[in-house]
Enzyme design. Structure first.
Site, short mmCIF file in Angstrom:
data_model
loop_
_atom_site.label_atom_id
_atom_site.label_comp_id
_atom_site.label_asym_id
_atom_site.label_seq_id
_atom_site.Cartn_x
_atom_site.Cartn_y
_atom_site.Cartn_z
CD GLU A 32 2.68 18.26 18.46
OE1 GLU A 32 3.36 17.32 18.35
OE2 GLU A 32 1.50 18.77 18.47
CB SER A 147 -4.70 13.04 25.48
OG SER A 147 -3.17 13.55 25.14
CB ALA A 148 -0.57 11.61 28.80
CG ASP A 149 -1.62 15.96 25.01
OD1 ASP A 149 -0.45 15.39 25.06
OD2 ASP A 149 -2.02 16.27 23.91
CE LYS A 166 -5.16 15.47 18.36
NZ LYS A 166 -3.83 15.36 18.61
N1 PSU Z 1 -2.03 18.19 16.75
C1 PSU Z 1 -2.11 17.77 15.63
N2 PSU Z 1 -1.56 16.56 15.15
C2 PSU Z 1 -1.01 15.95 15.83
C3 PSU Z 1 -1.12 16.05 17.17
C4 PSU Z 1 -1.71 17.18 17.34
O1 PSU Z 1 -2.52 18.80 14.63
O2 PSU Z 1 -0.50 14.72 15.80
C5 PSU Z 1 -0.45 15.06 18.53
C6 PSU Z 1 -0.08 15.78 19.34
O3 PSU Z 1 1.47 15.36 19.62
C7 PSU Z 1 -0.79 15.28 20.74
C8 PSU Z 1 -1.19 14.12 20.49
O4 PSU Z 1 0.07 15.71 21.94
O5 PSU Z 1 -1.44 14.23 18.80
C9 PSU Z 1 -2.02 13.31 21.29
O6 PSU Z 1 -1.83 11.79 21.13
P1 PSU Z 1 -2.77 11.04 22.17
O7 PSU Z 1 -4.26 11.47 21.94
O8 PSU Z 1 -2.29 9.56 22.00
O9 PSU Z 1 -2.57 11.59 23.59
MN MN Z 2 -4.76 8.33 23.96
#
Ligand code: PSU
Ligand code: MN
Length: 313
Positions: A32, A147-149, A166
């Site tokens: 990514e 997260s949308a993940d 995380k």
């Molecule tokens: N893992 C890391 N650093 C990051 C991310 C993941 O070590 O910056 C990113 C990834 O791209 C993940 C995103 O999909 O953070 C999630 O963001 P959100 O919580 O806004 O969906």
């Molecule tokens: Mn988010």
């Protein structure tokens, strides 16, 4: 946007190297770009992006970093494209729901896990490596920030090698959601779900594997079953020697969460804000733990991709 009808480009665009490797059935690992553009400080981010691609090659696979540039979705980047993602501060953060507007408006942005997994799977890539997944945030009851993940992974057949989710998130809630969504979780060499900056989150996993060949066998079984069309998470802990000091972690994280709330940071900005706060208030130690985790994941992903193609021959 103009009135002329939108003609979709043949998307995503594969780099010549990635296209050739996929056509020949050689191992490919998707990477990514949000971690490069929004997760790591400049200029170190470029060195890391290049190092991760090298680690994939050393593990026997072809790296396919994913990003959107000038309205085109790319799987596999040339050197100058990778440099642009790392240097350009106007790069957006694109989840999978942002892909269509980004393509239609000619925007440029880094892809999160959700957008990367979507584009990589569409390109025919089966293995993807990242640092930590997004998940259910600790303030979920107030903000509904999840997260949308997670939902994208629930309907995309791709193996994601990560160091858990995380630790800024609500880990038990995220594991529960993954179960509800039917996303498989394998601990790699551990019976505990990793804690991103920490080797363990303290939460148990139901399945433990120990070698790339064992992981490849699970992918083969998933394909033989014809489904489910969901991701498989290979949760690979950061080596204990390289983890963040757990006490420092807990203290600084509590401060980061309080500061996030105080400043009213919301939406897409939450994750980069928390990661940055941890970096600054651990004198960079969280960054080193983050990088150690990502390096391990990328190298393992390459070995899994290689074991998978070897099994298919
Ligand atoms: N893992 C890391 N650093 C990051 C991310 C993941 O070590 O910056 C990113 C990834 O791209 C993940 C995103 O999909 O953070 C999630 O963001 P959100 O919580 O806004 O969906
Ligand atoms: Mn988010």
């Amino acid at each position: 946007m103009s009135d002329t009808p939108y003609t979709p480009p043949s998307t995503p665009l594969l780099s010549p190297e990635v296209r050739e490797a996929l056509a020949e059935g050689r191992p490919v690992v998707a990477l990514e770009s949000t971690i490069i553009a929004h997760g790591l400080p400049r200029p170190r981010n470029l060195a890391v992006a290049e190092e991760l691609e090298t680690l994939v090659r050393e593990g026997g696979a072809v790296p396919a970093t994913v990003a959107v540039l000038d309205g085109e979705a790319h799987v596999g980047l040339a050197k100058d494209q990778l440099e642009r993602i790392a240097a350009d501060t106007s790069m957006r953060k694109l989840g999978h729901r942002d892909l269509a507007p980004a393509l239609a408006t000619g925007a440029s942005g880094a892809t999160t896990v959700s957008a990367t997994a979507f584009l990589a799977a569409r390109a025919g890539i089966r293995v993807f490596a990242t640092g930590g997944l997004g998940g259910v945030h600790r303030e979920w009851t107030e903000t509904q920030d999840e997260s949308a993940d997670l939902r994208l992974l629930a309907r995309t057949r791709i193996a994601v090698v990560c160091a858990g989710v995380k630790s800024i998130l609500d880990v038990p809630a995220t594991l529960q959601r993954l179960e509800t969504l039917g996303v498989g979780v394998l601990g790699y060499g551990t019976r505990y779900f990793p804690g991103f900056y920490l080797a363990s989150s303290g939460e148990r996993v139901d399945w433990t594997v120990g070698t790339p060949v064992e992981v490849a066998a699970v992918l083969t079984a998933q394909d033989a079953l014809g489904g489910p069309d969901a991701a498989l998470i290979i949760a690979n802990p950061v080596p204990e020697a390289e983890q963040l000091d757990p006490e420092l972690h807990d203290r600084v994280l509590a401060e980061a969460l309080a500061e996030c709330r105080r400043q009213g940071v919301g939406g897409q900005a939450v994750t980069p804000f928390l990661l940055d706060h941890l970096q600054r208030h651990t004198a960079g130690a969280s960054l080193e733990a983050n990088l150690a985790a990502v390096r391990g994941n990328v190298h393992l992903a390459a070995r899994i991709a290689a074991a998978r193609t070897a099994a298919a021959r």
